[in-house]
Design an enzyme around this catalytic site. Structure first.
Site: not given
Lengths: 473, 103
Positions: A84, A159, A183
């Site tokens: 990420k 996310s 997330s």
């Protein structure tokens, strides 16, 4: 050779060690998969194709020369992964999907990045995310929404939506995301992959663009439960650079993985099977629970605080953390100035600043911390009765692109049945249990602090009985 | 302080905008003000809870006073430390003036 990018982590490792293919071939396969699918998915902010292939060449030499094929020092040698974009990667662009950091090239690695590199993994790219991880859709990214590979008209969740989509679509072998409250688990649920949120303090936050310092937890998104167990082993552990990491030794999660779950007590919190959940979700998750019962686990109905308290509590705690953590971005030492913040970040900074400001602190932030104690005690009480909790991960399957726009509380609703466990610092895992209208449904297994092995075992037992292939792309 | 319809008064809203070091556009400002009020209304569920004698939870793991040894270790070179700064001069980071911003 079949499409190597479709391999899971353990199979890919086996193939490399038994010389069925090289790391260059495996990495090339992932890069081709990325090139082919990125126009429709947008799961990456940065692809590091050249760098990855150069590292794969070196890995191949090491694989060639290591006579014993020693897996203990470099357990991920030659494996292409993605990470990420809120994890610092030395001299590689790190944006957290915000234009504030559009041109930021950190001079250091996050601890997780460092551990992956040290283990021999090859980072092929940085995954798209909600800007600053503020969201549950990955459409608040300043670099455009990520699309769900199961149906590109829908959201991947967030996310860590880029990481989840990249794994589900076989752009990579596995990925790393981070969770503050949902997330990892929620995008894993919407994209039909395994997503493990470790106990707060199990994995170092050093070098991860901070959202909320008492919640953030990096963790793996993978194709199988065993893959998640191995990746957790690699990234977990005490870190002198993050004072909130635990000294507790890291478990041998993969080696200790067992299907034997006889006698385990699984709590089904009635408040988490929401009456207004999408049709079919509660049923599929209960079916999965029954399967676990048939394997020898005992199902117990339990009661937890209404999730509406978690939403309110998370809103205050998280916004306050955001206000504090994003105050450092002034565009002086690195990045752009504060005019580059998107509306979601501005909204969160403002609310947090208000909740922390003199005159309102007691009414909002301090009260939220007290409620957080109540939530923690509520879970403590239930974990006196049961070993773990089982519930749906999300009240819906993937929602259409555009759903989160103009809904400031979108994430809180999408993560309504996850937030409580995050506030209490617990560990949780998403496991795909089936499809509704071609979109994945996930169940979450949640256990007390540092009980990662418990939920991994139950997830593994379920995975072994399930027709897993039906749930993968 | 609070007007009839707002939880956050207009003057407090201006104040938090300034404290946040953000500049909201004329379009953005009323919208965000309304959304913040809405979010704060949702917090009223706390009123139903008895929080008397409940201590605040500050850290979920309960760790306290974690220290490390105070030893010198390698760090960034000056070049590395300055690499991402837009304005540098003779090995220093140039910063915007702060004294004119005393509104």
């Amino acid at each position: 050779m079949t499409d190597l990018s479709k391999l899971n982590l353990l199979d890919a490792l086996d193939g490399l060690r038994t010389k069925q293919f090289s790391s260059v071939e495996l990495t090339q396969s992932c890069i081709e998969s990325i090139k082919k699918q990125e126009p429709s998915l947008n799961a990456f902010t940065t692809v590091l194709a050249e760098d990855a292939l150069a590292k794969a060449k070196i890995a191949d030499k090491e694989l060639q020369s290591s006579a014993k094929k020693d897996s203990s020092t470099k357990p991920l040698l030659g494996i292409p992964l993605s990470i990420k974009d809120n994890f610092a990667t030395k001299d590689q662009r790190t944006t957290a999907s915000s234009k504030v950091l559009d041109n930021y090239y950190p001079p250091f690695d996050a601890t997780v990045t460092h551990k992956l590199n040290k283990a021999g993994a090859i980072i092929v790219g940085k995954n798209n995310m909600d800007a600053w991880a503020h969201g549950s859709s990955t459409e608040t990214s300043d670099y455009g929404a990520t699309h769900n590979p199961w149906n590109t008209k829908t959201l991947p969740g967030g996310s860590s939506g880029g990481s989840a989509a990249a794994v589900a679509s076989n752009e990579v072998i596995a990925a790393i995301g981070s969770e503050t409250a949902g997330s990892i688990r929620q995008p894993a649920s919407w994209c039909g992959v395994i997503g493990l949120k470790p106990t707060y303090g199990r994995v170092s936050r050093y070098g991860v663009a901070a959202m909320e310092a008492t919640l953030d937890s990096p963790g793996p998104l993978t194709k199988t439960v065993s893959d998640a167990a191995l990746l957790l082993e690699v990234i977990a552990g005490h870190d002198p650079l993050d004072a909130t990491t635990t000294m507790d030794p890291v478990g041998a999660y993969l080696k200790n993985l067992t299907q034997s779950i006889k006698g385990l007590k699984i709590g089904l919190p009635k408040e988490y099977f929401l009456a207004d959940a999408q049709d079919g979700i509660n049923d599929l998750v209960k079916k999965a629970a029954n399967k676990l019962e048939s394997l020898g686990a005992e199902l117990v109905e339990v009661s937890l605080m209404d999730p509406k308290y978690s939403i309110a509590d998370y809103t205050i705690i998280q916004r306050s953390g955001v206000s504090s953590n994003l105050s450092r971005y002034d565009g002086v030492r690195y990045g752009n100035d504060r005019s580059f913040f998107g509306s979601e970040a501005k909204r969160r900074i403002m609310l947090g600043t208000y909740a922390l400001s003199s005159g309102f602190y007691d009414a909002y932030y301090r009260r939220a911390q007290q409620v957080r104690m109540l939530l923690r005690r509520d879970f403590d009480r239930v974990f006196n009765e049961v070993d773990l909790i089982l519930a749906p991960t999300s009240p819906s399957t993937a929602l259409p692109i555009g759903s989160s726009l103009n809904h400031p509380m979108f994430g809180e609703i999408a993560d309504i049945i996850i937030e409580g466990s995050s506030l209490a610092g617990l560990t949780g895992i998403n496991v795909p249990v089936g499809l509704i209208n071609g979109l994945p449904v996930g169940m979450q297994l949640v256990a007390n602090h540092f009980k990662e092995q418990t939920i991994l075992n139950v997830a593994y037992a379920y995975e072994q009985t399930n027709d897993w292939k039906a749930n993968t792309l | 302080m609070t007007t009839k319809n707002n939880i956050i008064s207009d003057s407090d809203f201006k104040k938090i905008e300034r404290m946040s070091k953000l500049t909201l556009s004329a379009d953005e400002s009323p919208k965000i003000h309304e959304q913040l009020d809405e979010a704060l209304k949702a917090i009223s569920v706390f009123d139903k809870l008895d929080l008397k004698d409940i201590p605040p939870l500050e850290h979920p793991g309960g760790l306290k006073n974690i220290m490390r040894e105070d030893v010198v270790s390698p760090s960034f070179t000056q070049d590395q430390a300055l690499k991402n700064a837009k304005n540098t001069h003779d090995g220093y980071i140039m910063v915007p003036g702060v004294f004119e911003d005393q509104s």
